[in-house]
Design a protein around this motif. Structure first.
Motif, PDB file in Angstrom:
ATOM      1  N   SER A 146      -1.686   7.244  -8.801  1.00  0.00           N
ATOM      2  CA  SER A 146      -2.395   7.188  -7.525  1.00  0.00           C
ATOM      3  C   SER A 146      -1.462   7.131  -6.326  1.00  0.00           C
ATOM      4  N   LEU A 147      -0.177   7.382  -6.528  1.00  0.00           N
ATOM      5  CA  LEU A 147       0.774   7.391  -5.416  1.00  0.00           C
ATOM      6  C   LEU A 147       0.306   8.384  -4.344  1.00  0.00           C
ATOM      7  N   GLY A 148       0.292   7.937  -3.095  1.00  0.00           N
ATOM      8  CA  GLY A 148      -0.185   8.777  -1.999  1.00  0.00           C
ATOM      9  C   GLY A 148      -1.576   8.427  -1.536  1.00  0.00           C
ATOM     10  N   GLY A 149      -2.312   7.642  -2.342  1.00  0.00           N
ATOM     11  CA  GLY A 149      -3.615   7.142  -1.924  1.00  0.00           C
ATOM     12  C   GLY A 149      -4.601   8.231  -1.560  1.00  0.00           C
ATOM     13  N   GLN A 150      -5.405   7.951  -0.534  1.00  0.00           N
ATOM     14  CA  GLN A 150      -6.472   8.870  -0.143  1.00  0.00           C
ATOM     15  C   GLN A 150      -5.943  10.192   0.413  1.00  0.00           C
ATOM     16  N   ALA A 151      -4.731  10.162   0.960  1.00  0.00           N
ATOM     17  CA  ALA A 151      -4.181  11.391   1.540  1.00  0.00           C
ATOM     18  C   ALA A 151      -4.070  12.497   0.488  1.00  0.00           C
ATOM     19  N   LEU A 203       7.896  -1.799  -2.341  1.00  0.00           N
ATOM     20  CA  LEU A 203       6.614  -1.142  -2.069  1.00  0.00           C
ATOM     21  C   LEU A 203       5.634  -1.540  -3.163  1.00  0.00           C
ATOM     22  N   LEU A 204       4.534  -2.182  -2.761  1.00  0.00           N
ATOM     23  CA  LEU A 204       3.544  -2.690  -3.702  1.00  0.00           C
ATOM     24  C   LEU A 204       2.280  -1.838  -3.663  1.00  0.00           C
ATOM     25  N   GLU A 205       1.761  -1.537  -4.840  1.00  0.00           N
ATOM     26  CA  GLU A 205       0.539  -0.740  -4.955  1.00  0.00           C
ATOM     27  C   GLU A 205      -0.298  -1.290  -6.103  1.00  0.00           C
ATOM     28  N   GLN A 206      -1.565  -1.603  -5.832  1.00  0.00           N
ATOM     29  CA  GLN A 206      -2.404  -2.203  -6.873  1.00  0.00           C
ATOM     30  C   GLN A 206      -2.841  -1.207  -7.948  1.00  0.00           C
ATOM     31  N   GLY A 244       0.814  -1.205   0.000  1.00  0.00           N
ATOM     32  CA  GLY A 244       0.000   0.000   0.000  1.00  0.00           C
ATOM     33  C   GLY A 244       0.847   1.254   0.000  1.00  0.00           C
ATOM     34  N   ALA A 245       0.691   2.092  -1.028  1.00  0.00           N
ATOM     35  CA  ALA A 245       1.518   3.289  -1.191  1.00  0.00           C
ATOM     36  C   ALA A 245       0.762   4.558  -0.834  1.00  0.00           C
TER      37      ALA A 245
END
Length: 556
Positions: free
Chosen positions: A40-45, A32-35, A11-12
């Motif tokens: 979308s790096l940084g996610g919801q933040a 670092l794995l991100e689907q 999760g990134a």
């Protein structure tokens, strides 16, 4: 494909980036794995307002705010209402640690990395109950200069530096399906490589087509995959029956991929999930007129002057006023079985009190545009709010209460709002305002809010009747439930190690961020104080990154 690394971080988002920064800063190798895609790096933040709960800050002191660790902890405990049967012991310990962090290292730690804050500290979740109840006693909501992207910036920079140093391998479109377990120890992960979409927009639904598989071995696995906010069926199934039923029609405050699937994978590997029925959703959501993800909603951050009415046009009970008790208002509405409620106000209140949550809805703060930010103190709504009011079908304008009731009923296709009753409600409120004093608790609360200089200048309208001719026209906004955060999650000890149901740690496995209930499986208890979600990602991500690094250093 089989790789090996010191650590795999799943999760990134913000918590994953913080944990990765701590690990690579100590010289450990991380995959670092991100689907989702690179965009979308940084996610919801990234989508957030960037608000942080801080205690005793220079910004507070400059505004004459008297805050302390004792007061902040009392507010936290009054809101959390932790269970006394031992099931919340770790959650409470995490909360105590976070409040110390918010009053101590958080600001200097971030400041040293270049993070700055808007000087006008906001007052979110006022509460409105007794001294030992829910809510903040003083303003603590520090908006990051640059909003969510500004808060992410130093950790993205650290990621790039670590990549250049050969310490981190970031793999997008890698969806973990399961943990590899051997002799009771987590030794890695396996999953699917997903197809890449052409030039994907951040947050937009992405392909779930599988183009291959992968497995990665590691000495430690850190899960920072977020919560379940986009899985409405799972949210409804987890919602406490004692608080009614969540409606069939809800909006999503998070992208489609935030489905909690990684939490389920950890459970399959022996990790305990606790407090799954504790959630934080918003009742003040409006559909985004330009949606990015499915059922995309935006939260209205309203000041205290708008009337909050249920689906029948009746006022919500005190102290369920805008900005006072988010979860209390949600529970009241779900116990009624409604799928919507209303804000009723006028153009003058809209111009002073309405804000929209999110980085994309606040381009002045996100873009660090000082001149544009200063315009918030001028009469009239800020640009994105004015645009939203023009484009959104959820905004109903009218010259009279009777015309407003007709528009509200036309929007919902019902006749639930009685025109005479609505007119009487507005008239009674206006009569209270004209006294200059009054007995109406909301009118008194709004007048009290103006004692705080920031609220008086940019957040709370001057007391005036809703039917003041120069302040019109009238406005009703239909509000829907907006899914957002799960307050429960993977049980962890004070180091962030994932625990089994018997309380023993799952060797080799840690969790941080929303997946871990922001620490301990439920750091917020039953209610949250705003500004603590991003802060929880920072605190738990840093704690886990440092603990994993310490363990690996010992075993080298």
């Amino acid at each position: 494909m089989h790789l090996r690394s010191d650590v795999v971080v799943v999760g990134a988002g913000l918590a994953g980036l913080v944990a990765t920064a701590e690990l690579t800063g100590a010289g450990h190798r991380v995959v670092l794995l991100e689907q989702e895609h690179r965009s979308s790096l940084g996610g919801q933040a990234w989508w957030s307002f960037g608000g942080l709960f801080m205690v005793g800050s220079p910004e507070q002191r400059r505004l004459g705010i008297h805050d302390s660790v004792d007061l902040a902890l009392a507010d936290w405990l009054g809101s959390a209402q932790f269970a006394t049967d031992g099931s919340d012991d770790l959650s409470r310990a995490w909360a105590e640690g976070f409040v110390d962090f918010a009053a101590g290292e958080m600001r200097s730690w971030l400041h040293a990395r270049g993070v700055r804050w808007f000087p006008a500290v906001q007052w979110a979740e006022r509460g409105g109950y007794l001294a030992d109840g829910h809510g903040n006693s003083v303003p603590r909501f520090h908006v990051t200069w640059g909003t969510g992207p500004g808060l992410l910036e130093p950790f993205v920079r650290a990621l790039l530096d670590a990549h250049r140093a050969g310490l981190v391998d970031v793999r997008f479109r890698h969806r973990v399906r399961a943990l590899e377990v051997q002799d009771g120890r987590v030794i890695g992960v396996r999953g699917d490589r997903l197809a890449s979409d052409a030039s994907p927009e951040r947050g937009a639904p992405s392909s779930r087509d599988v183009v291959g598989e992968f497995s990665i071995g590691a000495d430690a696995v850190v899960v920072t995959s977020g919560g379940i906010g986009a899985d409405h069926e799972l949210i409804r199934a987890s919602w406490p029956a004692a608080h009614g039923t969540l409606p069939a029609r809800m909006l999503s405050g998070v992208p489609d991929h935030v489905d909690g699937s990684m939490i389920a994978a950890v459970r399959e590997a022996g990790g305990a999930v606790v407090h799954a029925d504790r959630m934080w959703h918003y009742p003040e959501g409006v559909a985004n007129h330009s949606p990015v993800w499915s059922r995309h909603g935006i939260r209205i951050l309203a000041g205290p002057s708008s009337l909050w009415l249920d689906a029948d046009g009746h006022r919500l009970p005190a102290p369920l006023f805008p900005g006072f008790d988010t979860l209390g208002a949600l529970r009241h509405l779900t116990e009624r079985g409604d799928d919507h409620s209303w804000f009723v106000l006028n153009r003058a209140i809209l111009g002073t009190e309405f804000a929209l949550s999110g980085s994309e809805q606040n381009p002045d703060l996100t873009g660090k545009d000082v001149r544009a930010v200063l315009q918030r103190a001028l009469p009239g709504a800020v640009g994105p709010v004015e645009r939203f009011a023009e484009l959104s079908p959820e905004f109903v304008w009218a010259r009279t209460p009777e015309e407003l009731a007709a528009g509200m009923n036309a929007l919902t296709g019902t006749d639930r709002v009685d025109a005479r009753s609505l007119a009487a409600t507005i008239a009674a409120r206006d009569l209270q305002v004209r006294t200059g004093l009054g007995k109406d608790l909301q009118v008194m609360a709004a007048a009290s809010a103006r004692r705080y200089v920031v609220d008086r200048l940019i957040r709370v309208a001057r007391p005036a009747p809703l039917l003041e001719p120069d302040d019109g026209p009238l406005l009703a906004v239909r509000l829907s439930v907006l899914t957002r955060k799960t307050l429960g999650g993977l049980a962890t000890d004070l180091s962030g190690r994932v625990l089994r149901t018997d309380g023993s740690p799952v060797t080799g496995l840690w969790a941080a961020g929303e997946a871990a209930g922001f620490g301990g499986g439920g750091i917020h208890g039953y209610r949250a104080l705003e500004g603590t979600f991003l802060g929880g990602c920072l605190f738990s991500g840093r704690t886990v990154g440092r603990d994993v690094g310490s363990v690996l250093s010992v075993h080298r």
